[in-house]
Design a protein around this motif. Structure first.
Motif, PDB file in Angstrom:
ATOM      1  N   GLY A  29       1.500   5.696  -9.773  1.00 25.95           N
ATOM      2  CA  GLY A  29       2.581   5.281  -8.886  1.00 25.95           C
ATOM      3  C   GLY A  29       3.547   6.413  -8.597  1.00 25.95           C
ATOM      4  O   GLY A  29       3.316   7.568  -8.929  1.00 25.95           O
ATOM      5  N   THR A  30       4.631   6.058  -7.958  1.00 23.45           N
ATOM      6  CA  THR A  30       5.703   7.018  -7.686  1.00 23.45           C
ATOM      7  C   THR A  30       6.601   7.061  -8.906  1.00 23.45           C
ATOM      8  O   THR A  30       7.000   6.028  -9.428  1.00 23.45           O
ATOM      9  CB  THR A  30       6.497   6.597  -6.435  1.00 23.45           C
ATOM     10  N   ARG A  31       6.922   8.284  -9.353  1.00 22.05           N
ATOM     11  CA  ARG A  31       7.634   8.466 -10.604  1.00 22.05           C
ATOM     12  C   ARG A  31       8.715   9.514 -10.459  1.00 22.05           C
ATOM     13  O   ARG A  31       8.738  10.266  -9.489  1.00 22.05           O
ATOM     14  CB  ARG A  31       6.661   8.932 -11.702  1.00 22.05           C
ATOM     15  N   ALA A  32       9.573   9.596 -11.451  1.00 19.95           N
ATOM     16  CA  ALA A  32      10.453  10.743 -11.646  1.00 19.95           C
ATOM     17  C   ALA A  32       9.818  11.536 -12.783  1.00 19.95           C
ATOM     18  O   ALA A  32       9.364  10.951 -13.767  1.00 19.95           O
ATOM     19  CB  ALA A  32      11.857  10.293 -12.022  1.00 19.95           C
ATOM     20  N   SER A  33       9.741  12.856 -12.644  1.00 22.28           N
ATOM     21  CA  SER A  33       9.081  13.677 -13.665  1.00 22.28           C
ATOM     22  C   SER A  33       9.982  14.813 -14.110  1.00 22.28           C
ATOM     23  O   SER A  33      10.516  15.562 -13.281  1.00 22.28           O
ATOM     24  CB  SER A  33       7.767  14.258 -13.129  1.00 22.28           C
ATOM     25  N   LEU A  34      10.114  14.939 -15.429  1.00 24.85           N
ATOM     26  CA  LEU A  34      10.917  15.988 -16.040  1.00 24.85           C
ATOM     27  C   LEU A  34      10.007  16.892 -16.859  1.00 24.85           C
ATOM     28  O   LEU A  34       9.261  16.410 -17.719  1.00 24.85           O
ATOM     29  CB  LEU A  34      11.992  15.372 -16.953  1.00 24.85           C
ATOM     30  N   PHE A  35      10.069  18.191 -16.560  1.00 29.38           N
ATOM     31  CA  PHE A  35       9.312  19.197 -17.301  1.00 29.38           C
ATOM     32  C   PHE A  35      10.291  19.979 -18.155  1.00 29.38           C
ATOM     33  O   PHE A  35      11.086  20.762 -17.632  1.00 29.38           O
ATOM     34  CB  PHE A  35       8.567  20.132 -16.343  1.00 29.38           C
ATOM     35  N   VAL A  36      10.250  19.743 -19.469  1.00 31.33           N
ATOM     36  CA  VAL A  36      11.181  20.397 -20.371  1.00 31.33           C
ATOM     37  C   VAL A  36      10.676  21.788 -20.749  1.00 31.33           C
ATOM     38  O   VAL A  36       9.502  22.108 -20.579  1.00 31.33           O
ATOM     39  CB  VAL A  36      11.416  19.551 -21.642  1.00 31.33           C
ATOM     40  N   SER A  37      11.577  22.594 -21.267  1.00 33.63           N
ATOM     41  CA  SER A  37      11.232  23.934 -21.740  1.00 33.63           C
ATOM     42  C   SER A  37      10.984  23.895 -23.239  1.00 33.63           C
ATOM     43  O   SER A  37      11.572  23.083 -23.951  1.00 33.63           O
ATOM     44  CB  SER A  37      12.374  24.907 -21.437  1.00 33.63           C
ATOM     45  N   GLY A  38      10.105  24.767 -23.688  1.00 34.31           N
ATOM     46  CA  GLY A  38       9.820  24.905 -25.105  1.00 34.31           C
ATOM     47  C   GLY A  38       8.486  24.318 -25.506  1.00 34.31           C
ATOM     48  O   GLY A  38       8.276  23.116 -25.389  1.00 34.31           O
ATOM     49  N   CYS A  39       7.574  25.203 -25.943  1.00 34.88           N
ATOM     50  CA  CYS A  39       6.275  24.739 -26.424  1.00 34.88           C
ATOM     51  C   CYS A  39       5.759  25.733 -27.456  1.00 34.88           C
ATOM     52  O   CYS A  39       5.615  26.914 -27.152  1.00 34.88           O
ATOM     53  CB  CYS A  39       5.282  24.605 -25.275  1.00 34.88           C
ATOM     54  N   ILE A  40       5.467  25.233 -28.651  1.00 40.32           N
ATOM     55  CA  ILE A  40       4.931  26.112 -29.688  1.00 40.32           C
ATOM     56  C   ILE A  40       3.414  26.239 -29.603  1.00 40.32           C
ATOM     57  O   ILE A  40       2.835  27.134 -30.193  1.00 40.32           O
ATOM     58  CB  ILE A  40       5.319  25.625 -31.107  1.00 40.32           C
ATOM     59  N   HIS A  41       2.756  25.370 -28.871  1.00 38.85           N
ATOM     60  CA  HIS A  41       1.294  25.345 -28.830  1.00 38.85           C
ATOM     61  C   HIS A  41       0.715  26.510 -28.038  1.00 38.85           C
ATOM     62  O   HIS A  41      -0.310  27.069 -28.422  1.00 38.85           O
ATOM     63  CB  HIS A  41       0.795  24.017 -28.268  1.00 38.85           C
ATOM     64  N   GLN A  42       1.344  26.842 -26.920  1.00 37.89           N
ATOM     65  CA  GLN A  42       0.945  27.963 -26.077  1.00 37.89           C
ATOM     66  C   GLN A  42      -0.577  28.026 -25.884  1.00 37.89           C
ATOM     67  O   GLN A  42      -1.238  29.002 -26.210  1.00 37.89           O
ATOM     68  CB  GLN A  42       1.511  29.268 -26.619  1.00 37.89           C
TER      69      GLN A  42
END
Length: 158
Positions: free
Chosen positions: A16-29
C-alpha cells in the motif's frame, strides 16, 4: 538518532501507500548493500521532535490513504536508534489507529536484546537478517536475499 531519508508517500517499501523512514546507523555493513550511505550513525539529519510530529501528521492525513509506516535504514534496531524508534512506534500505535508498522533489520529475531524486543512489541511485520549478496533474488517481495525472513507478528493481515 539521525535519519537519512523520509518519504511521506512511498509505494515501494511495504504494501500500500506508506510513510517510510530510513534511519542512519548500521553495524552489519552487508556486502552489496544498496544503502551504504546510511551506515554511519552521524549520516543524514538529526531526528527532531518536529520530524517525529511530521510523521504522525502524515500518517493521519486523510487526503492520502496511507496503510502505515515502514522503518528501514541503516538499521532501526541499532542500539543507538532503539530509544527514538521505541518512542516513535509507541506514538504511531496510540495516535495513528489502524496503521501498520513494518521494520527491516539486519539482526535475527532470535538474537535481539531486551531493549530491541520492546520495539518489536509494537511492530506488525519484521523482515530480519543481513542482506547476503550471494543469496540475492530480485523476484523476492519485501526482502533482498533468500536468507531474510518476513515475520507477521500481529494477527491482522499485514
Amino acid at each position: 538518532m539521525n535519519y537519512h531519508n523520509y518519504y511521506p508517500v512511498d509505494i515501494v517499501n511495504g504494501p500500500g501507500t506508506r510513510a517510510s523512514l530510513f534511519v542512519s546507523g548500521c553495524i552489519h555493513q552487508c556486502r552489496g548493500c544498496y544503502n551504504q550511505s546510511t551506515w554511519r550513525l552521524d549520516a543524514g539529519h538529526f531526528f527532531s521532535q518536529e520530524m517525529e510530529d511530521q510523521i504522525i501528521n502524515d500518517l493521519n492525513d486523510t487526503r492520502i490513504k496511507r496503510r502505515g509506516l515502514s522503518l528501514s535504514g541503516g538499521d532501526p534496531l541499532h542500539p543507538k536508534n532503539v530509544p527514538d524508534i521505541l518512542k516513535l512506534v509507541k506514538r504511531v500505535r496510540s495516535e495513528c489507529i489502524g496503521k501498520d508498522i513494518w521494520l527491516w533489520t539486519g539482526y535475527m529475531l532470535a538474537e535481539l536484546t531486551e531493549k530491541q524486543k520492546e520495539v518489536i512489541d509494537y511492530i506488525d511485520v519484521i523482515v530480519d537478517g543481513k542482506y547476503e549478496e550471494a543469496k540475492r533474488d530480485p523476484s523476492l517481495v519485501w526482502r533482498g536475499s533468500e536468507n531474510q525472513v518476513i515475520y507477521y507478528l500481529n494477527k491482522k493481515e499485514a
